[in-house]
Scaffold this motif. Structure first.
Motif, mmCIF file in Angstrom:
data_model
loop_
_atom_site.group_PDB
_atom_site.id
_atom_site.type_symbol
_atom_site.label_atom_id
_atom_site.label_comp_id
_atom_site.label_asym_id
_atom_site.label_seq_id
_atom_site.Cartn_x
_atom_site.Cartn_y
_atom_site.Cartn_z
ATOM 1 N N ARG A 288 2.351 7.705 -9.491
ATOM 2 C CA ARG A 288 3.743 7.245 -9.502
ATOM 3 C C ARG A 288 3.739 5.719 -9.460
ATOM 4 N NH1 ARG A 288 6.702 5.661 -5.247
ATOM 5 N NH2 ARG A 288 5.074 6.371 -3.816
ATOM 6 N N GLU B 220 9.569 2.038 1.433
ATOM 7 C CA GLU B 220 9.685 3.359 0.810
ATOM 8 C C GLU B 220 8.313 3.969 0.534
ATOM 9 O OE1 GLU B 220 10.654 0.537 -0.464
ATOM 10 O OE2 GLU B 220 9.943 0.279 -2.508
ATOM 11 N N ARG B 221 7.279 3.131 0.479
ATOM 12 C CA ARG B 221 5.938 3.645 0.184
ATOM 13 C C ARG B 221 5.421 4.459 1.358
ATOM 14 N NH1 ARG B 221 6.519 -1.547 -1.632
ATOM 15 N NH2 ARG B 221 5.865 -2.413 0.356
ATOM 16 N N GLY B 222 5.727 3.998 2.568
ATOM 17 C CA GLY B 222 5.311 4.768 3.739
ATOM 18 C C GLY B 222 6.108 6.046 3.874
ATOM 19 N N LEU B 223 7.386 5.996 3.485
ATOM 20 C CA LEU B 223 8.231 7.189 3.601
ATOM 21 C C LEU B 223 7.712 8.300 2.700
ATOM 22 C CD1 LEU B 223 11.767 5.565 3.698
ATOM 23 C CD2 LEU B 223 10.424 6.406 5.585
ATOM 24 N N ALA B 224 7.013 7.923 1.614
ATOM 25 C CA ALA B 224 6.477 8.951 0.708
ATOM 26 C C ALA B 224 5.451 9.821 1.421
ATOM 27 C CB ALA B 224 5.829 8.292 -0.505
ATOM 28 N N LEU C 173 8.856 11.528 -4.987
ATOM 29 C CA LEU C 173 8.270 10.500 -4.146
ATOM 30 C C LEU C 173 6.912 10.900 -3.583
ATOM 31 C CD1 LEU C 173 9.265 7.752 -3.122
ATOM 32 C CD2 LEU C 173 10.201 8.885 -1.158
ATOM 33 N N PHE D 160 0.834 -1.202 0.000
ATOM 34 C CA PHE D 160 0.000 0.000 0.000
ATOM 35 C C PHE D 160 0.867 1.249 0.000
ATOM 36 C CE2 PHE D 160 -3.673 2.421 0.492
ATOM 37 C CZ PHE D 160 -3.490 3.376 1.471
ATOM 38 N N ASN D 161 0.547 2.186 -0.878
ATOM 39 C CA ASN D 161 1.225 3.482 -0.924
ATOM 40 C C ASN D 161 0.272 4.511 -0.351
ATOM 41 O OD1 ASN D 161 3.763 3.495 -2.909
ATOM 42 N ND2 ASN D 161 2.312 1.984 -3.591
ATOM 43 N N PRO D 162 0.517 5.032 0.865
ATOM 44 C CA PRO D 162 -0.445 5.970 1.458
ATOM 45 C C PRO D 162 -0.273 7.383 0.940
ATOM 46 C CG PRO D 162 1.307 5.492 3.010
ATOM 47 C CD PRO D 162 1.614 4.685 1.802
ATOM 48 N N ASP E 214 3.656 1.115 7.139
ATOM 49 C CA ASP E 214 3.398 2.252 6.246
ATOM 50 C C ASP E 214 2.120 2.990 6.625
ATOM 51 O OD1 ASP E 214 4.566 0.316 3.401
ATOM 52 O OD2 ASP E 214 5.641 1.524 4.874
#
Lengths: 486, 312
Positions: free
Chosen positions: A352, B244-248, A337, A154-156, B218
């Protein structure tokens, strides 16, 4: 006769001649025949798997309480919640019929995977909020002993919706509704937008709404496999076949106002095996239509819409296939990012993908430009003409980009109001719908599965009230129009 | 503000093991700084990548244990194993339950501090010393008297805090603005010339340490956005579930000055991630992997290579 055959001492006497005449032959031959006969006898006895004619393990069972047509994320979610909410455990036999086990054309696998709460209809927001909670705790919901935990990636990063002058008022009222339901969305002016995302060109943007939390994108294939694994461990049966026929019976009754009504009840589902003419009639109590883009065909088979137009019998399920393209491109100077899932006022969107300056995006064509849904071929000119110009105008860095790949997938498009159809059919009494989500089915799947399971088991919606999404609205003409559709 | 590195507790292996048994590498009781990337994150990537359900090495090495063998054959044993799995999960939930009574009675700062101290972390109130629980888990309850003093720093390293716990902490930080009196606001070093009116929700938390927390993932990072106005220091070193997805989602924290993202085993490309995070937060000092590590060495090596094109 049998007992004599089993006794080792006498076996030679029964099967062959005495020792005297077989002096030269080895005893292994005799023992081989003995073990063969033993195996045959054991298979006849109660616990053996004996079928005198042939092996039928690939066929679905002859009886099943619930048959779910379609094994995508919605169908599996319904199966999961049915098994989870049933009382007592193990009471219901559920069969999931899926035509293509590779999911090569399934909308789930080809989806971009976004999840958002920025809708205009409150029920959609509630469905999405529960689904987010499901995904966050996916390893508690879908835990299987001894299997590794799921990582849905998951990309929050949130969604950013841009509105021009025309749409600014609608966006404001939508955000108010979203905030009331509990979504964490904030409105931004063009200046705040420039401060936060310096790579955006805010020309023509009057207002933007940005989801701060619980929005983003994830891997739909992982969710599908996780559901499949869990549902198999809960005892749901799978069948690799296609539904070709429903055998139903009708009964005529009168309504309170004296009108004659024909109610149909499905008794059997004929499941045709893959690449063969063989079919198995499955006796069932309920059928759940979760066939996605092909739900309209399944509904026709069940007799939905067979009647004079303008009547309830003649109201068809308005779900049809619509093809949508998704393009993957590389832009070396593109946004970094922090890029959210951006949806431009023109309808073009991008997000992205990974860390290497790759981006996924597309655009929904207008009604006149709808491509032919006969195949999943990609039209690259569509990108050049309709997707690239608005995106390049919005993000100047996208003026230099290189398309890496593209694919096409189907929307189960509800031509009536682009919202899902959930619940039973008023006339075909044991067919339930869970389809027609027009591009936001994946993000609502866990919640929709729970709602359908509640409807099946309790007769009414318990947690989220989806009565506006029942089939009746097509006949009554009550549109539940969703404005924020990509 | 004194960095409490010398006062930091020794890692309590028991707590991590019990809280993170599903995730911890089998057989490892010590929490090293350089953690092995979990196998389930090393699988093939891509939008249609394979499902992430790849078995970790440990369970394959152990082979089929007796319990597994029995569970495949008997429903009772299977139900027992599912119950045990469920109990582990419930243990973590129990640790992260919200203390609503304390919040109503003593205020949001005290409730947040109590929660952190109960988990085994440390709290620093503004103008006071660090409060920490001892080896047995006991701590003094004096801080319950500080009604309106905000919490300045939280050290939750090694605690079994998860999304739910962080949710309550941030919620308390959000609502805490209503309890701050203007005189306390005036003592802050970095506030603007005129104290803001009390109706503005001031979130006073300046430092948050979440090192080696086994359940911070994340989703939790997405929950930190309400602290954007005040948070200056954040440490995520050694958390096994952060990628890295949480860091975004950290780009909301524009006031951040120090960010520690070293030793994150779930991050696929630590050097590149550090560069991207530095670009995302230009005024923040990022401590992370050395991005020059993976690059080929300087021009001398390259000229030597061209001199002898054939492999030796």
């Amino acid at each position: 006769m049998l007992r004599r055959a089993l006794q080792p001492g006498l076996s030679r006497g029964v099967l062959g001649r005495g020792l005297g005449t077989h002096r030269g032959r080895s005893t292994l031959d005799q023992n081989g025949k003995v073990s063969e006969i033993k195996k045959k006898i054991q298979s006849v006895l109660p616990r053996g798997a004996w079928n005198p004619l042939r092996d039928t393990s690939y066929l679905p069972p002859e009886h099943s309480d619930v048959v779910i047509v379609g094994g995508g994320v919605i169908g599996l979610s319904v199966a999961y919640w049915l098994k989870r909410l049933e009382k007592p455990q193990g009471a219901i036999r559920v069969l999931v019929v899926e035509r293509d086990h590779t999911y090569s054309q399934a909308s789930t696998a080809l989806s971009v995977g976004g999840i958002r709460q920025q809708f205009s209809v409150p029920e959609n927001i509630q469905l999405s909020l529960f689904s987010v909670e499901f995904l966050r705790n996916i390893n508690e919901y879908l835990a299987v002993v001894d299997d590794p935990p799921l990582d849905i990636q998951f990309n929050p990063s949130g969604y950013l919706l841009l509105a021009s002058e025309k749409g600014a008022a609608v966006m404001e009222s939508n955000v108010k509704v979203q905030r009331q339901e509990g979504a964490k969305v904030c409105l931004m002016s063009p200046e705040q937008l420039r401060n936060k995302f310096p790579w955006i060109n805010t020309e023509g943007v009057a207002l933007a709404s940005y989801g701060m939390e619980h929005e983003g994108w994830f891997d739909p294939w992982c969710l599908l496999q996780g559901l499949r694994r869990k549902v198999q461990s809960m005892g749901v049966l799978f069948c690799h076949g296609e539904v070709t026929r429903f055998v139903s019976s009708s009964s005529h009754t009168e309504t309170t106002s004296g009108e004659e009504v024909t109610l149909r009840r499905i008794h059997e589902v004929h499941v045709k095996m893959d690449r063969s003419l063989e079919y198995q009639p499955v006796e069932c109590a309920l059928v759940i239509n979760a066939a996605g883009a092909w739900s309209g065909q399944i509904a026709e088979l069940a007799g939905v819409g067979k009647g004079p137009p303008g009547t309830l019998q003649g109201t068809q399920l308005p779900v049809e296939l619509r093809k949508r393209y998704v393009y993957l491109w590389h832009c070396p100077q593109g946004p970094g990012l922090e890029t959210p899932f951006v949806i431009d006022a023109s309808g073009a969107y991008f997000r992205r993908e990974g860390l290497g300056n790759n981006y996924l995006g597309g655009c929904s064509p207008t009604e006149e430009e709808e491509p032919d849904p006969g195949n999943l071929e990609v039209d690259h000119d569509f990108f050049q003409d309709k997707v690239w110009p608005p995106l390049a105008q919005r993000v100047p860095a996208f003026e230099t980009l290189k398309v890496r790949s593209a694919w096409a997938g189907y929307y189960d498009y509800n031509t009536f109001d682009q919202n899902g159809v959930v619940g039973p059919h008023p006339l075909v009494v044991n067919m339930y719908f869970a389809t027609g989500f027009s591009g936001h089915g994946l993000q609502q799947a866990p919640a929709v599965g729970r709602a359908v399971a509640e409807m099946v088991l309790d007769g009414h919606f318990r947690t989220i009230n989806l009565s506006p999404f029942l089939f009746n609205r097509f006949y009554l003409g009550e549109k539940v129009q969703e404005h924020n559709i990509i | 503000m004194a960095h409490p590195a010398n006062q930091r507790k020794k890692p309590d292996c028991g707590r991590w093991e019990s809280g993170g048994r599903e995730w911890a590498l089998p057989g490892k009781r010590v929490w090293p700084l350089h953690l092995v990337t979990p196998v389930w994150n090393r699988g093939t990537r891509g939008t249609r990548g394979l499902s992430r359900a790849v078995a970790p090495e440990g369970s394959q090495k152990k082979g089929r244990s007796l319990l597994q063998f029995l569970a495949d054959r008997f429903y009772d044993v299977q139900a027992l194993r599912e119950y045990l799995l469920r109990k582990q999960v419930l243990k973590v939930h129990q640790k992260n339950r919200p203390f609503t009574y304390i919040r109503e009675r003593f205020g949001p700062h005290a409730a947040g501090a109590y929660f952190i101290l109960k988990q085994g972390g440390a709290v620093k109130f503004q103008g006071k010393e660090w409060i920490r629980s001892d080896a047995r888990g006991h701590f003094s309850l004096d801080f319950l008297k500080f009604q309106a003093v905000p919490v300045e720093a939280v050290d939750a390293s090694g605690c079994a805090i998860n999304y739910q716990g962080l949710d309550s902490v941030c919620e308390w930080a959000e609502t805490a603005g209503l309890f701050i009196c203007p005189s306390v606001v005036g003592s802050r070093k970095d506030h603007s010339a005129s104290p803001p009116p009390p109706t503005v929700a001031l979130k006073e938390l300046q430092s948050l340490w979440l090192q080696r927390c086994p359940h911070v993932d994340d989703w939790c990072l997405g929950r930190l956005h309400p602290l954007a106005n005040s948070l200056q220091e954040l440490s995520l070193a050694g958390c096994p579930r952060i990628s890295e997805r949480g860091l975004a989602s950290l780009h909301h924290l524009q006031n951040l000055r120090r960010l520690d993202i070293s030793d994150l085993p779930a991050v696929s490309n630590p050097g590149l991630t550090r560069i991207l995070v530095e670009e995302m937060l230009p005024s923040c000092q990022v401590l992370g992997a050395d991005w020059a590590q993976g690059l080929p060495s300087g021009p001398e090596e390259q000229s030597r290579d061209t001199a002898s094109p054939l492999p030796a």
